[in-house]
Design a protein around this motif. Sequence first.
Motif, PDB file in Angstrom:
ATOM      1  N   MET A   1       0.854  -1.199   0.000  1.00 41.97           N
ATOM      2  CA  MET A   1       0.000   0.000   0.000  1.00 41.97           C
ATOM      3  C   MET A   1       0.887   1.246   0.000  1.00 41.97           C
ATOM      4  O   MET A   1       1.890   1.310   0.710  1.00 41.97           O
ATOM      5  N   ARG A   2       0.511   2.230  -0.802  1.00 37.82           N
ATOM      6  CA  ARG A   2       1.257   3.491  -0.865  1.00 37.82           C
ATOM      7  C   ARG A   2       0.650   4.479   0.124  1.00 37.82           C
ATOM      8  O   ARG A   2      -0.491   4.923  -0.047  1.00 37.82           O
ATOM      9  N   VAL A   3       1.429   4.813   1.151  1.00 40.83           N
ATOM     10  CA  VAL A   3       0.907   5.631   2.237  1.00 40.83           C
ATOM     11  C   VAL A   3       1.733   6.903   2.389  1.00 40.83           C
ATOM     12  O   VAL A   3       2.963   6.844   2.512  1.00 40.83           O
ATOM     13  N   ALA A   4       1.062   8.032   2.363  1.00 43.69           N
ATOM     14  CA  ALA A   4       1.709   9.293   2.713  1.00 43.69           C
ATOM     15  C   ALA A   4       1.524   9.511   4.212  1.00 43.69           C
ATOM     16  O   ALA A   4       0.473   9.183   4.766  1.00 43.69           O
ATOM     17  N   VAL A   5       2.529  10.037   4.856  1.00 45.23           N
ATOM     18  CA  VAL A   5       2.434  10.349   6.281  1.00 45.23           C
ATOM     19  C   VAL A   5       2.575  11.849   6.454  1.00 45.23           C
ATOM     20  O   VAL A   5       3.574  12.443   6.012  1.00 45.23           O
ATOM     21  N   GLY A   6       1.581  12.471   7.053  1.00 47.85           N
ATOM     22  CA  GLY A   6       1.669  13.889   7.348  1.00 47.85           C
ATOM     23  C   GLY A   6       2.660  14.091   8.481  1.00 47.85           C
ATOM     24  O   GLY A   6       2.349  13.831   9.641  1.00 47.85           O
ATOM     25  N   MET A   7       3.862  14.548   8.148  1.00 46.87           N
ATOM     26  CA  MET A   7       4.948  14.647   9.124  1.00 46.87           C
ATOM     27  C   MET A   7       5.128  16.089   9.583  1.00 46.87           C
ATOM     28  O   MET A   7       5.541  16.950   8.811  1.00 46.87           O
ATOM     29  N   SER A   8       4.812  16.315  10.845  1.00 50.55           N
ATOM     30  CA  SER A   8       4.897  17.658  11.422  1.00 50.55           C
ATOM     31  C   SER A   8       6.259  17.952  12.020  1.00 50.55           C
ATOM     32  O   SER A   8       6.507  19.062  12.482  1.00 50.55           O
ATOM     33  N   GLY A   9       7.134  16.953  12.044  1.00 53.13           N
ATOM     34  CA  GLY A   9       8.423  17.143  12.682  1.00 53.13           C
ATOM     35  C   GLY A   9       8.434  16.728  14.139  1.00 53.13           C
ATOM     36  O   GLY A   9       9.449  16.861  14.823  1.00 53.13           O
ATOM     37  N   GLY A  10       7.324  16.202  14.623  1.00 49.54           N
ATOM     38  CA  GLY A  10       7.229  15.757  16.007  1.00 49.54           C
ATOM     39  C   GLY A  10       7.384  14.257  16.134  1.00 49.54           C
ATOM     40  O   GLY A  10       7.463  13.530  15.131  1.00 49.54           O
TER      41      GLY A  10
END
Length: 354
Positions: A1-10
């Motif tokens: 599965m192709r998953v984007a992760v919303g990365m806030s830097g935390g």
Amino acid sequence: MRVAVGMSGGVDSSVSALLLKMAGHEVIGVTLRFHTIPESCSTDDLRVCCSPEDVKDAAKVSEKLGIPHITFDWERIFKERVIDYFVQEYAEGKTPNPCAICNRDVKTGFLARYLREAVGIDKLATGHYARIVEYKGSKVIAKAEDKSKDQSYFLALVRSKDIDLIEFPLGELTKDRVRQIAKEHNLPVAEKRDSQEVCFLMGRKPGEFIKDVVGVKEGLIVHSSGKVMGKHTGIHNFTVGQRKGLGVAYHEPLYVLQIDAKENKVVVGEKEKLYRDSLKLLYLNTHMPINQWEDVYAVVRYRSKPVRVKDIRETQDGGYLVEFEEKVWGITPGQVCAFYEGDVLLGGGIIAQV
């Protein structure tokens, strides 16, 4: 599965990306930049997200994990959909919840749809402490296992059509376990503090921020009896239920009962006058058909005590009247009213009036 992760830097979003990669998915780190901060303004002591330093941290974690990382400059989108909304709501005498609006219109629901079209993702994962579950034939959001960190309230406005695109890898974990995982895998943000402030305020109070936008607009502070108690320098400095900082003297504690934007006045009175057994919603965002709702309770402000709902019905103007089985203190126009059945988030709406 192709998953984007919303990365806030935390640490939360970083561990989310780590867990998904370990599970064998194709992971892409995606970071949204919302702010341009002058070099003279240090964010070291601020607990905000989405700062330039956070963007750098997200890139470092992505490099550590060996995943591609994309940064979108969405400063204009964020201003138009969140900051401008925030300022307008305060100008109308309300107390908005910008994080709930952002989750719907920018970084969760909208971002998931955008990435599906732009880069063909299957899912968008975020570091929210919440879960996705099947309930009564619908895919819905539910509270996290760690109730002390649950963030489902802030997801009440996310559209039902977007839920199928969202994943919450941390829904079954505690915060302590998340930090432990980050340390075990030597993530550079393992010890990073959590962001707790409204990001664009940069440590300021809402009234201070809005004053810079709209300036000083003096008006009257009036007791519910009609007696003039004093003057204020802007209704944006007040919220319903506020006790401290009113700037008036009285023989017993006073609270903000109402903010009248049309008359530019703040109405104050005794605490017992803040109890209400109903409220009006501008609209109702549902995650499953309302005819399937049973044993419903509402949360009228983040961390407020849940209250049993007696009835919800549509009004002639397209809004909804919500009646409770007991009186609730401090219901505030502009805030989100979220509805639950057990741990399942049924939906929510923005409080228009009480």
